[in-house]
Design an enzyme around this catalytic site. Structure first.
Site, PDB file in Angstrom:
ATOM      1  N   HIS A  17      -8.667 -31.559 -37.240  1.00  0.00           N
ATOM      2  CA  HIS A  17      -9.631 -30.589 -38.343  1.00  0.00           C
ATOM      3  C   HIS A  17     -10.230 -29.663 -37.446  1.00  0.00           C
ATOM      4  O   HIS A  17     -10.110 -28.262 -38.567  1.00  0.00           O
ATOM      5  CB  HIS A  17     -10.575 -32.126 -38.436  1.00  0.00           C
ATOM      6  CG  HIS A  17     -11.517 -30.708 -39.517  1.00  0.00           C
ATOM      7  ND1 HIS A  17     -11.377 -31.054 -40.966  1.00  0.00           N
ATOM      8  CD2 HIS A  17     -13.202 -30.990 -39.367  1.00  0.00           C
ATOM      9  CE1 HIS A  17     -12.088 -30.269 -41.495  1.00  0.00           C
ATOM     10  NE2 HIS A  17     -13.501 -30.248 -40.778  1.00  0.00           N
ATOM     11  N   PHE A  69     -26.158 -33.830 -42.441  1.00  0.00           N
ATOM     12  CA  PHE A  69     -25.242 -34.635 -42.013  1.00  0.00           C
ATOM     13  C   PHE A  69     -25.308 -35.576 -40.008  1.00  0.00           C
ATOM     14  O   PHE A  69     -26.204 -34.636 -39.701  1.00  0.00           O
ATOM     15  CB  PHE A  69     -24.416 -32.859 -41.569  1.00  0.00           C
ATOM     16  CG  PHE A  69     -23.499 -32.972 -42.600  1.00  0.00           C
ATOM     17  CD1 PHE A  69     -23.410 -32.725 -44.102  1.00  0.00           C
ATOM     18  CD2 PHE A  69     -22.078 -32.458 -42.102  1.00  0.00           C
ATOM     19  CE1 PHE A  69     -22.164 -32.889 -44.127  1.00  0.00           C
ATOM     20  CE2 PHE A  69     -20.843 -31.285 -43.128  1.00  0.00           C
ATOM     21  CZ  PHE A  69     -21.127 -32.248 -44.131  1.00  0.00           C
ATOM     22  N   GLN A 110     -11.017 -30.936 -31.905  1.00  0.00           N
ATOM     23  CA  GLN A 110     -12.679 -32.439 -33.507  1.00  0.00           C
ATOM     24  C   GLN A 110     -10.682 -32.967 -34.026  1.00  0.00           C
ATOM     25  O   GLN A 110     -10.396 -32.276 -34.806  1.00  0.00           O
ATOM     26  CB  GLN A 110     -13.108 -31.829 -33.824  1.00  0.00           C
ATOM     27  CG  GLN A 110     -13.860 -32.550 -35.037  1.00  0.00           C
ATOM     28  CD  GLN A 110     -15.305 -31.626 -35.321  1.00  0.00           C
ATOM     29  OE1 GLN A 110     -15.616 -30.989 -36.591  1.00  0.00           O
ATOM     30  NE2 GLN A 110     -16.294 -31.873 -34.845  1.00  0.00           N
ATOM     31  N   ARG A 114     -18.185 -29.564 -32.008  1.00  0.00           N
ATOM     32  CA  ARG A 114     -19.157 -28.744 -33.044  1.00  0.00           C
ATOM     33  C   ARG A 114     -19.523 -29.520 -34.057  1.00  0.00           C
ATOM     34  O   ARG A 114     -19.042 -30.974 -34.678  1.00  0.00           O
ATOM     35  CB  ARG A 114     -18.021 -28.336 -33.997  1.00  0.00           C
ATOM     36  CG  ARG A 114     -18.518 -27.116 -34.729  1.00  0.00           C
ATOM     37  CD  ARG A 114     -17.487 -26.859 -36.308  1.00  0.00           C
ATOM     38  NE  ARG A 114     -16.492 -27.250 -36.878  1.00  0.00           N
ATOM     39  CZ  ARG A 114     -16.583 -27.326 -37.782  1.00  0.00           C
ATOM     40  NH1 ARG A 114     -17.949 -27.499 -38.821  1.00  0.00           N
ATOM     41  NH2 ARG A 114     -15.603 -28.355 -38.642  1.00  0.00           N
ATOM     42  N   LEU A 153      -9.323 -34.665 -46.068  1.00  0.00           N
ATOM     43  CA  LEU A 153     -10.071 -34.001 -45.092  1.00  0.00           C
ATOM     44  C   LEU A 153     -11.009 -35.133 -46.535  1.00  0.00           C
ATOM     45  O   LEU A 153     -11.170 -35.244 -47.946  1.00  0.00           O
ATOM     46  CB  LEU A 153     -10.912 -33.079 -45.628  1.00  0.00           C
ATOM     47  CG  LEU A 153     -12.612 -33.092 -45.055  1.00  0.00           C
ATOM     48  CD1 LEU A 153     -11.680 -33.856 -43.303  1.00  0.00           C
ATOM     49  CD2 LEU A 153     -13.046 -31.711 -44.463  1.00  0.00           C
ATOM     50  N   GLU A 204     -18.334 -35.193 -44.806  1.00  0.00           N
ATOM     51  CA  GLU A 204     -19.110 -36.218 -44.503  1.00  0.00           C
ATOM     52  C   GLU A 204     -20.126 -35.888 -44.928  1.00  0.00           C
ATOM     53  O   GLU A 204     -20.941 -37.011 -44.818  1.00  0.00           O
ATOM     54  CB  GLU A 204     -18.968 -34.937 -43.423  1.00  0.00           C
ATOM     55  CG  GLU A 204     -20.516 -35.755 -42.099  1.00  0.00           C
ATOM     56  CD  GLU A 204     -20.290 -35.261 -40.796  1.00  0.00           C
ATOM     57  OE1 GLU A 204     -19.714 -34.166 -40.148  1.00  0.00           O
ATOM     58  OE2 GLU A 204     -21.431 -35.021 -39.755  1.00  0.00           O
ATOM     59  N   ARG A 256     -19.557 -36.464 -35.052  1.00  0.00           N
ATOM     60  CA  ARG A 256     -18.291 -36.780 -35.204  1.00  0.00           C
ATOM     61  C   ARG A 256     -17.049 -37.516 -34.504  1.00  0.00           C
ATOM     62  O   ARG A 256     -16.648 -38.359 -34.386  1.00  0.00           O
ATOM     63  CB  ARG A 256     -17.108 -35.413 -35.931  1.00  0.00           C
ATOM     64  CG  ARG A 256     -18.407 -35.113 -37.098  1.00  0.00           C
ATOM     65  CD  ARG A 256     -17.875 -33.342 -37.751  1.00  0.00           C
ATOM     66  NE  ARG A 256     -17.915 -33.314 -39.088  1.00  0.00           N
ATOM     67  CZ  ARG A 256     -17.679 -32.094 -38.805  1.00  0.00           C
ATOM     68  NH1 ARG A 256     -17.062 -31.446 -39.342  1.00  0.00           N
ATOM     69  NH2 ARG A 256     -17.704 -32.319 -40.781  1.00  0.00           N
ATOM     70  N   HIS A 293     -11.316 -35.648 -37.520  1.00  0.00           N
ATOM     71  CA  HIS A 293     -12.730 -35.905 -38.086  1.00  0.00           C
ATOM     72  C   HIS A 293     -12.163 -37.239 -38.241  1.00  0.00           C
ATOM     73  O   HIS A 293     -11.793 -37.632 -38.840  1.00  0.00           O
ATOM     74  CB  HIS A 293     -12.525 -34.726 -39.616  1.00  0.00           C
ATOM     75  CG  HIS A 293     -13.756 -34.715 -40.446  1.00  0.00           C
ATOM     76  ND1 HIS A 293     -14.247 -35.943 -40.769  1.00  0.00           N
ATOM     77  CD2 HIS A 293     -14.696 -33.724 -40.582  1.00  0.00           C
ATOM     78  CE1 HIS A 293     -15.080 -35.560 -42.280  1.00  0.00           C
ATOM     79  NE2 HIS A 293     -15.879 -34.711 -41.583  1.00  0.00           N
TER      80      HIS A 293
END
Lengths: 609, 246
Positions: free
Chosen positions: A379, A121, A234, A414, A250, A253, A314, A236
């Site tokens: 997000h 990730f 954040q 994050r 969404l 990821e 991100r 995304h």
């Protein structure tokens, strides 16, 4: 005097996503009485939406992984604004919390050797995300739900808390209503754990559900807690953008973790251009090396090849997509292309089943045959209620917070996968913290002040007793202000205007009106939610306005550099003062020398981070 | 812009009626978007459950033109330009208001199923993927309760007093087929969940938004196990002689 029902517990947990459930399980396991209050039906909380995985340094796939590296990745991802102690506890305890989930019945995907499988990730140096296809959150919430149910936890479903009650400076209970019929309810409690999630509904394009209205942040703020780092929201990088009906949904990821490639309208693989100098060494130098990495990942083999550039953090990918569009290289609907269709269709369906269905059914796109169109969507909020790292205690005695509504853990940005692990690590800690506190109080319940209940009821009923604004119109206005003035890129004058507009909007919120009955009336619910949403909106706008630098998810057009001086050493803090909001900057907790040293040594050792 | 006509049930336990609303149709719109449009413009008090809007939480179950569906997955372009769209609450559960029903019975059934029960064991578990593929299929369930809604034992015969319904047979199958689980739930299935009441019409499988093969993969194997355990004298004899742990 209106009627209300009364329930009494040692601890009330507000919110039944991962953090709330884990907290309630802990309280119940310690033998105290716990009531779990949730706004939706049990098992529907936002955790269910989490797709890609839960980050824990189990080292099943990459044996060199360990808590120190996870800690280092988390701090780097958060641009060192994280509460170091939270990041440390999180990295150290996540593996045990994941194994515990397995013992409670979670069925993770496996390696060839039969261990829990882990995937790559963004921002994680090693393959670290334990997962179940792309529905990890569902697996987690169902496991916790069943564990809680069989432990005999009392659950109050479809119940919204509108006010926290105090006895002097200490928490004594919570007041709210049941959605079903609008009947009021008083929960008497020695301690309360807030686990209410985020604030996404203040933006128009968001992956968040109707529940994400800053409830915990608003309740805690009103009760005297402070909200830190609220400027860090954040976006995304990969949300669906077309058709309009699905805008914001969404796209995990995990697509990039499994080798998904980002291209602009000219077909260029643009992410290489946006890798910061400091992390460039950790990424593949060219297409060949990236391909080698993906092939090894698919085959389950180890490789010397480095990660593809799409696995940058991100904040960085979201900015890249924004700039590609601004410079005219975006996709037809204002995003970019994400492509996994070069892989074997059966593998894609197996590893990303819900993405396959989501695109097929909602957008008529077969992701095994062609690229997806994606763009940034609101997000997650890194900021939140300030808590003590070890106990999750806020500065209000008896009030605890965990999960997304708490701040500190993720700093300025994050990493994907760190949210699910955050929930179980700090959910358990908040439950334990609340137990210790409740036990320390001794026998009796703190006193409830009847006057507070009257006020709470008056506030709730006011929208029925006036003509005024439609709450949906007011919410839309707030969305427009936040989109235009405090979005992905921020600038002094824009934000000043935004803050002024938010101030005006407060009048509208005070004048919202609703018709109909109190029985399951979403418009009425929104009237109350708007107050909490405004607290988040103002805190975000003012904290963002004050922070004159760019860091992590906070990108300023007028201050593009990350400051090495003042802003490197402070958290923003918003708290209630009279009728207004006070913004201060408080010193960032300083990492102890041994940890700092480890951190710096690690950095030298592994330029790949 | 094309306008769609939606006939939405408005009412509660005391009765109600369908009300018609006109909604402008955008590309890619789903029925839940139309319901949200009505809420924001015409009826702020229209009751509906929803959360994720991405078919992951199973909240927005309703009957659209008679078909039990997730509203977030039901596209408006599925219907003809002049076709009126009828949206009503799940029939099998008591109505609370408008599109919202009281599904609490399901949560009560779930409590009665013996939870995951692994043997105490300190070592890290080794579990192979091929041994959990089937269990993972069952764990895809998002608890939308559409299978419960369409099950004729519950829907037409209203035997919630006796039959646990397809959702909880899937849950039991997920526990029972977990390689580390040690509990025996067969007596419960037979005597309390009354698995025998299912006569395999497969309606549940047809409406499952997660494409779980409810009947073939969950219910039939469980029925076979119940039969093996209670109605198979030769098997019983062999078990008695050789011993059995499940």
């Amino acid at each position: 005097m209106a009627n209300y029902e009364v329930h009494e517990h040692d601890v009330i947990v507000v919110g039944a996503g991962g953090a709330g459930l884990r907290a309630a399980i802990e309280v119940s396991a310690q033998g105290l009485s716990v009531g779990l209050v949730c706004k939706s039906l049990l098992g529907k909380a936002h955790t269910v939406m989490a797709e890609g995985g839960v980050a824990a340094a189990l080292a099943n796939v990459d044996p060199l992984d360990g808590w120190e590296t996870h800690f280092q990745d988390t701090m780097n991802g958060g641009k060192l604004l994280n509460n170091w102690r939270m990041a440390q506890l999180h990295a150290q305890e996540a593996p045990d919390r994941v194994r515990e989930l397995e013992r409670w019945g979670a069925v993770f995907d496996r390696t060839k050797e039969g261990q829990i499988l882990q995937r790559a990730f963004g921002g994680h140096k090693w393959k670290r995300l334990c997962h179940v296809g792309d529905r990890t959150g569902l697996e987690m919430i169902r496991t916790l739900q069943d564990q809680g149910v069989h432990q005999g936890i009392t659950v109050y479903m479809e119940c919204t808390i509108s006010k926290l009650l105090k006895d002097g400076d200490k928490i004594s209970g919570a007041f709210g209503y049941f959605r079903e019929d609008g009947r009021y309810v008083l929960f008497k409690a020695k301690a309360i754990v807030l686990a209410t999630g985020g604030v996404g509904k203040i933006y128009s394009v968001t992956s968040n559900s109707w529940e994400y209205t800053s409830d915990g942040q608003g309740l805690a703020y009103d009760a005297g807690a402070d909200l830190i780092d609220m400027e860090f929201v954040q976006f995304h990088p990969t949300g669906m953008i077309w058709p309009p009906g699905v805008r914001g949904l969404l796209v995990t990821e995990g697509v990039r973790g499994e080798g998904g490639i980002l291209r602009n309208s000219k077909g260029e693989r643009f992410m290489w251009k946006y890798l910061p100098e400091s992390t460039k060494n950790g990424f593949a130098a060219d297409e060949t090396e990236a391909k080698e990495w993906v092939e090894a990942a698919i085959a389950g083999k180890r490789t010397e090849a480095r990660r593809p550039p799409e696995l940058s953090t991100r904040d960085n990918v979201a900015r890249a997509i924004y700039i590609e569009n601004k410079e005219g290289r975006g996709s037809p609907h204002g995003g970019v292309f994400l492509d996994i269709s070069y892989q074997d269709p059966e593998r894609v369906k197996k590893k990303l089943p819900s993405m396959y269905h989501q695109f097929k059914e909602l957008a008529d796109v077969d992701i095994t045959a062609g690229p997806m169109e994606v763009g940034p969507t609101c997000h997650y909020i890194m900021g939140g209620i300030r808590v003590d790292a070890d106990t999750a205690h806020t500065r209000v005695p008896g009030l605890f917070a965990a999960g997304e509504c708490a701040g500190g853990m993720h700093g300025a940005n994050r990493l994907g996968g760190n949210s699910l692990s955050d929930l179980i690590v700090f959910g358990k800690r908040a439950g334990a913290g609340a137990c210790d506190y409740a036990k320390g109080l001794g026998g009796g319940q703190p006193t409830i002040n009847e006057k507070d209940i009257e006020t709470a009821i008056e506030e709730l009923e006011a929208p029925f007793n006036r003509e005024g604004k439609n709450p949906y119109d007011v919410a839309k206005k707030m969305n427009d202000i936040m989109d235009a003035h405090v979005g992905i890129f921020r600038e002094e004058k824009e934000m000043e205007e935004g803050i002024a507009k938010l101030h005006e909007l407060k009048n509208d919120i005070a004048a919202v009106a609703i018709k109909g009955s109190k029985a399951f009336n979403p418009g009425w619910h929104l009237c109350r939610d708007l107050k909490n949403m405004m607290i988040a909106a103002e805190a975000i706008a003012r904290s963002a306005h004050a922070r004159q630098e760019s860091r992590g998810a906070h990108s300023r057009l007028d201050f593009t550099e990350t400051d090495k001086g003042k802003w490197n050493e402070v958290n923003s803090s918003c708290s209630k003062e009279g009728d207004g909001m006070k913004l201060e900057h408080t010193p960032l907790p300083v990492m102890p020398a041994d940890l700092k040293k480890l951190f710096e040594e690690k950095k030298k050792e592994s330029p790949n981070a | 812009m094309r306008k769609a006509k939606l006939n939405v049930y408005r009412g509660d336990k005391n009765g109600g009626e369908f009300k018609q609303y006109e909604v402008p149709v955008e590309e890619g719109m789903v029925v839940l978007d139309a319901i949200h449009y009505i809420q924001a413009h015409d009826a702020p008090d229209l009751a509906v459950r929803w959360n994720c809007k991405a078919a992951k939480c199973g909240s927005c179950s309703a009957e659209v033109n008679g078909m039990p569906s997730l509203m977030c997955k039901t596209r408006m372009d599925r219907f003809g330009d002049d076709e009126e769209i009828k949206v009503q609450p799940l029939k099998t559960f008591p109505i609370i208001k408008d599109l919202v029903t009281d599904v609490s019975w399901n949560y009560e059934v779930n409590k009665k199923i013996k939870g995951f029960s692994p043997a105490p064991d300190e070592k890290e578990w080794v579990i192979h993927q091929e041994d959990i593929d089937r269990v993972q299929e069952f764990r895809k369930c998002i608890e939308c309760f559409l299978c419960q809604d369409v099950c004729h034992v519950l829907r037409d015969h209203d035997r919630k007093d006796a039959f646990m319904g397809p959702r909880f047979l899937v849950r039991t199958a997920g526990l029972d087929m977990h390689p580390k689980d040690t509990a025996n739930r067969m007596k419960y299935l037979k005597d309390e969940g009354h698995i025998g009441m299912c006569n395999i019409t497969k309606c549940c499988t047809e409406v499952c938004p997660e494409d779980i093969h409810i009947t073939d993969n969950a219910i039939i194997p469980l029925k076979e196990r119940v039969v093996d355990e209670f109605y198979d004298p030769i098997g019983k004899f062999i078990k008695k002689v050789l011993g059995s742990n499940k």
